[in-house]
Design a protein around this motif. Structure first.
Motif, PDB file in Angstrom:
ATOM      1  N   LYS A  53       0.830  -1.206   0.000  1.00  0.00           N
ATOM      2  CA  LYS A  53       0.000   0.000   0.000  1.00  0.00           C
ATOM      3  C   LYS A  53       0.862   1.254   0.000  1.00  0.00           C
ATOM      4  N   ASN A  54       1.978   1.194   0.714  1.00  0.00           N
ATOM      5  CA  ASN A  54       2.894   2.334   0.748  1.00  0.00           C
ATOM      6  C   ASN A  54       3.795   2.308  -0.486  1.00  0.00           C
ATOM      7  N   GLU A  55       4.002   3.453  -1.112  1.00  0.00           N
ATOM      8  CA  GLU A  55       4.792   3.518  -2.341  1.00  0.00           C
ATOM      9  C   GLU A  55       6.098   4.288  -2.172  1.00  0.00           C
ATOM     10  N   THR A  56       6.323   4.884  -1.022  1.00  0.00           N
ATOM     11  CA  THR A  56       7.508   5.720  -0.833  1.00  0.00           C
ATOM     12  C   THR A  56       8.475   5.078   0.157  1.00  0.00           C
ATOM     13  N   VAL A  57       9.763   5.281  -0.095  1.00  0.00           N
ATOM     14  CA  VAL A  57      10.798   4.737   0.784  1.00  0.00           C
ATOM     15  C   VAL A  57      10.656   5.331   2.178  1.00  0.00           C
ATOM     16  N   LYS A  58      10.749   4.474   3.169  1.00  0.00           N
ATOM     17  CA  LYS A  58      10.595   4.896   4.562  1.00  0.00           C
ATOM     18  C   LYS A  58      11.676   5.904   4.935  1.00  0.00           C
ATOM     19  N   SER A  59      11.295   6.963   5.595  1.00  0.00           N
ATOM     20  CA  SER A  59      12.257   8.000   5.983  1.00  0.00           C
ATOM     21  C   SER A  59      13.192   7.497   7.082  1.00  0.00           C
ATOM     22  N   ASN A  60      14.407   8.046   7.083  1.00  0.00           N
ATOM     23  CA  ASN A  60      15.430   7.699   8.086  1.00  0.00           C
ATOM     24  C   ASN A  60      15.730   6.200   8.114  1.00  0.00           C
ATOM     25  N   SER A  61      15.665   5.575   6.960  1.00  0.00           N
ATOM     26  CA  SER A  61      15.938   4.136   6.884  1.00  0.00           C
ATOM     27  C   SER A  61      17.430   3.884   6.685  1.00  0.00           C
ATOM     28  N   LEU A  88      20.745   4.745  -4.498  1.00  0.00           N
ATOM     29  CA  LEU A  88      21.546   5.943  -4.764  1.00  0.00           C
ATOM     30  C   LEU A  88      20.722   7.211  -4.576  1.00  0.00           C
ATOM     31  N   LYS A  89      19.486   7.158  -5.010  1.00  0.00           N
ATOM     32  CA  LYS A  89      18.606   8.324  -4.890  1.00  0.00           C
ATOM     33  C   LYS A  89      18.426   8.737  -3.434  1.00  0.00           C
ATOM     34  N   HIS A  90      18.409   7.748  -2.531  1.00  0.00           N
ATOM     35  CA  HIS A  90      18.185   8.035  -1.111  1.00  0.00           C
ATOM     36  C   HIS A  90      19.473   7.919  -0.288  1.00  0.00           C
ATOM     37  N   SER A  91      20.618   7.791  -0.973  1.00  0.00           N
ATOM     38  CA  SER A  91      21.934   7.728  -0.304  1.00  0.00           C
ATOM     39  C   SER A  91      21.981   6.603   0.728  1.00  0.00           C
ATOM     40  N   GLU A 149      12.787  -5.616   9.183  1.00  0.00           N
ATOM     41  CA  GLU A 149      12.336  -4.713  10.246  1.00  0.00           C
ATOM     42  C   GLU A 149      13.478  -4.371  11.203  1.00  0.00           C
ATOM     43  N   LYS A 150      14.258  -5.369  11.600  1.00  0.00           N
ATOM     44  CA  LYS A 150      15.349  -5.144  12.553  1.00  0.00           C
ATOM     45  C   LYS A 150      16.460  -4.279  11.962  1.00  0.00           C
ATOM     46  N   ASN A 151      16.627  -4.320  10.642  1.00  0.00           N
ATOM     47  CA  ASN A 151      17.685  -3.544   9.998  1.00  0.00           C
ATOM     48  C   ASN A 151      17.184  -2.223   9.422  1.00  0.00           C
ATOM     49  N   ASN A 152      15.934  -1.889   9.720  1.00  0.00           N
ATOM     50  CA  ASN A 152      15.370  -0.602   9.307  1.00  0.00           C
ATOM     51  C   ASN A 152      15.495  -0.388   7.796  1.00  0.00           C
ATOM     52  N   ILE A 153      15.153  -1.432   7.046  1.00  0.00           N
ATOM     53  CA  ILE A 153      15.211  -1.349   5.583  1.00  0.00           C
ATOM     54  C   ILE A 153      14.094  -0.429   5.090  1.00  0.00           C
ATOM     55  N   GLY A 154      14.447   0.462   4.167  1.00  0.00           N
ATOM     56  CA  GLY A 154      13.489   1.468   3.710  1.00  0.00           C
ATOM     57  C   GLY A 154      12.619   1.046   2.557  1.00  0.00           C
ATOM     58  N   GLY A 155      13.012  -0.007   1.843  1.00  0.00           N
ATOM     59  CA  GLY A 155      12.226  -0.469   0.708  1.00  0.00           C
ATOM     60  C   GLY A 155      12.747  -1.805   0.210  1.00  0.00           C
ATOM     61  N   VAL A 156      11.846  -2.605  -0.361  1.00  0.00           N
ATOM     62  CA  VAL A 156      12.197  -3.937  -0.859  1.00  0.00           C
ATOM     63  C   VAL A 156      11.885  -4.008  -2.349  1.00  0.00           C
ATOM     64  N   ASP A 180       4.792   0.338   6.534  1.00  0.00           N
ATOM     65  CA  ASP A 180       5.463   1.525   6.002  1.00  0.00           C
ATOM     66  C   ASP A 180       6.642   1.176   5.100  1.00  0.00           C
ATOM     67  N   VAL A 181       6.873  -0.118   4.860  1.00  0.00           N
ATOM     68  CA  VAL A 181       7.969  -0.544   3.971  1.00  0.00           C
ATOM     69  C   VAL A 181       7.384  -0.891   2.604  1.00  0.00           C
ATOM     70  N   PRO A 182       7.727  -0.139   1.569  1.00  0.00           N
ATOM     71  CA  PRO A 182       7.185  -0.437   0.235  1.00  0.00           C
ATOM     72  C   PRO A 182       7.857  -1.657  -0.388  1.00  0.00           C
ATOM     73  N   VAL A 183       7.090  -2.399  -1.159  1.00  0.00           N
ATOM     74  CA  VAL A 183       7.610  -3.552  -1.904  1.00  0.00           C
ATOM     75  C   VAL A 183       7.279  -3.333  -3.376  1.00  0.00           C
ATOM     76  N   VAL A 184       8.312  -3.318  -4.198  1.00  0.00           N
ATOM     77  CA  VAL A 184       8.146  -3.088  -5.632  1.00  0.00           C
ATOM     78  C   VAL A 184       8.582  -4.337  -6.385  1.00  0.00           C
ATOM     79  N   GLN A 185       7.741  -4.800  -7.276  1.00  0.00           N
ATOM     80  CA  GLN A 185       8.048  -5.977  -8.085  1.00  0.00           C
ATOM     81  C   GLN A 185       8.491  -5.526  -9.472  1.00  0.00           C
ATOM     82  N   ILE A 186       9.615  -6.082  -9.930  1.00  0.00           N
ATOM     83  CA  ILE A 186      10.173  -5.734 -11.238  1.00  0.00           C
ATOM     84  C   ILE A 186      10.206  -6.983 -12.112  1.00  0.00           C
TER      85      ILE A 186
END
Length: 333
Positions: A53-61, A88-91, A149-156, A180-186
């Motif tokens: 449901k969330n589409e944006t990378v979690k802040s402070n990840s 790279l976009k989110h450093s 969750e434990k590693n505060n990953i901002g996006g999958v 709050d963690v987005p998952v994008v399928q490619i």
């Protein structure tokens, strides 16, 4: 993408002079021609589907995680390209994980298992050289969710893998993952993503083929280079981490009746491209006539490399190359 070389005065490819070294050099140059700055690469977002449901990378990840499944390669991989671009976009650091648990459901024989593990060793080596973390985990999707969750990953970033077991794995991850963690399928396996090619189940290939061909000018394109990642990091709180990939052989006993692949130069991208070059230079001109004749050895024998995504079958080709191959008489019109 750069054109294949060498060519004669008429612009036709001189296949007899297309050595393995020259073929691989052509491919590297083609990647470099796409530009080195991946964060500014104009990625075609229609290759993506947001599963969460969330589409944006979690802040402070603390990182981006790419869940590798069937496309076991670093270069020419749209999922890896998207994941590094996002990191790279989110450093942020970039991590690649492969879940080994229940792999027997997809790799039942010694041939499957050996090709998978030896190919992943090459992926691990390339990731290390590129400052990208690679982790082979004997873990479930739920355990991966806990690790994220434990590693505060901002996006999958995950792959499009339309088989029952991978679909179930992705669903289990989504059910367990923080919202709050987005998952994008490619889709890193098809030239044209299926959801673009057709909006319905096609009854016959002759109806689907024109739809795919119509999309080729947009989707059959060159790949940017995966370069050394700017941001380093490491995953913490690891459980069931196979630090030595040879340990994977100990976790289950495959069917020993099907022996390892004994043709080609071994698993990995270079092995697959070497087989492709052999097919192009020695067998392709006979393929149209003899491909269904079991007494003739004129098939590509590329299925192991394609099955495990060790290389992508359009790595070497662009629309320009396709036209040149047709003109040279190697491919029919």
């Amino acid at each position: 993408m750069a054109s294949l070389k060498p060519r004669n005065a008429d612009g036709k490819i001189i296949l007899s002079q297309l050595t393995k070294e020259l073929f691989l050099k052509n491919i590297v140059q083609a990647r470099q021609a796409q530009g080195e700055h991946l964060e500014h690469y104009d990625f075609n977002k229609s290759r993506c589907k947001v599963l969460s449901k969330n589409e944006t990378v979690k802040s402070n990840s603390s990182g981006i995680l790419y869940w590798m499944m069937r496309d076991c390669r670093v270069q020419d991989n749209w999922a890896m390209i998207f994941a590094q671009r996002l990191a790279l976009k989110h450093s942020l650091p970039l991590y690649v994980c492969y879940l080994y648990k229940d792999v027997h459901k997809l790799c039942p024989t010694l041939r499957h298992l050996t090709f998978l593990i030896e190919g992943l060793k090459i992926v691990e080596k390339e990731c290390k050289e590129l400052n990208i973390g690679f982790y082979m985990l004997n873990s479930s999707a739920e355990e991966l969710s806990t690790l994220i969750e434990k590693n505060n990953i901002g996006g999958v970033v995950s792959e499009f893998y339309p088989l029952r077991h991978p679909i179930e794995q992705q669903k289990r991850l989504l059910d367990k993952l923080p919202k709050d963690v987005p998952v994008v399928q490619i889709d890193a396996h098809n030239i044209v993503p299926p959801w673009i090619a057709s909006d319905k189940q096609e009854g016959m290939a002759k109806f689907l083929r024109p739809k795919i061909n119509k999309q080729l000018p947009e989707y059959l394109c060159g790949f940017p280079n995966i370069s050394k990642h700017k941001y380093a990091g490491s995953l913490k709180n690891l459980t069931n981490h196979l630090r030595d990939l040879d340990e994977a052989y100990k976790h289950f006993s495959p069917n020993w009746d099907v022996d390892v692949v004994k043709w080609g130069d071994g698993p990995g991208e270079e092995g697959g491209l070497s087989m492709l070059r052999t097919f192009m230079t020695e067998k392709l001109k006979y393929y149209g006539v003899t491909s269904n004749d079991p007494s003739k050895d004129n098939t590509s024998k590329l299925s192991p490399w394609i099955r495990f995504g060790n290389y992508w079958y359009t790595t070497w080709i662009s629309l320009d190359n396709l036209r040149c191959l047709k003109k040279s008489g190697v491919l029919g019109s």
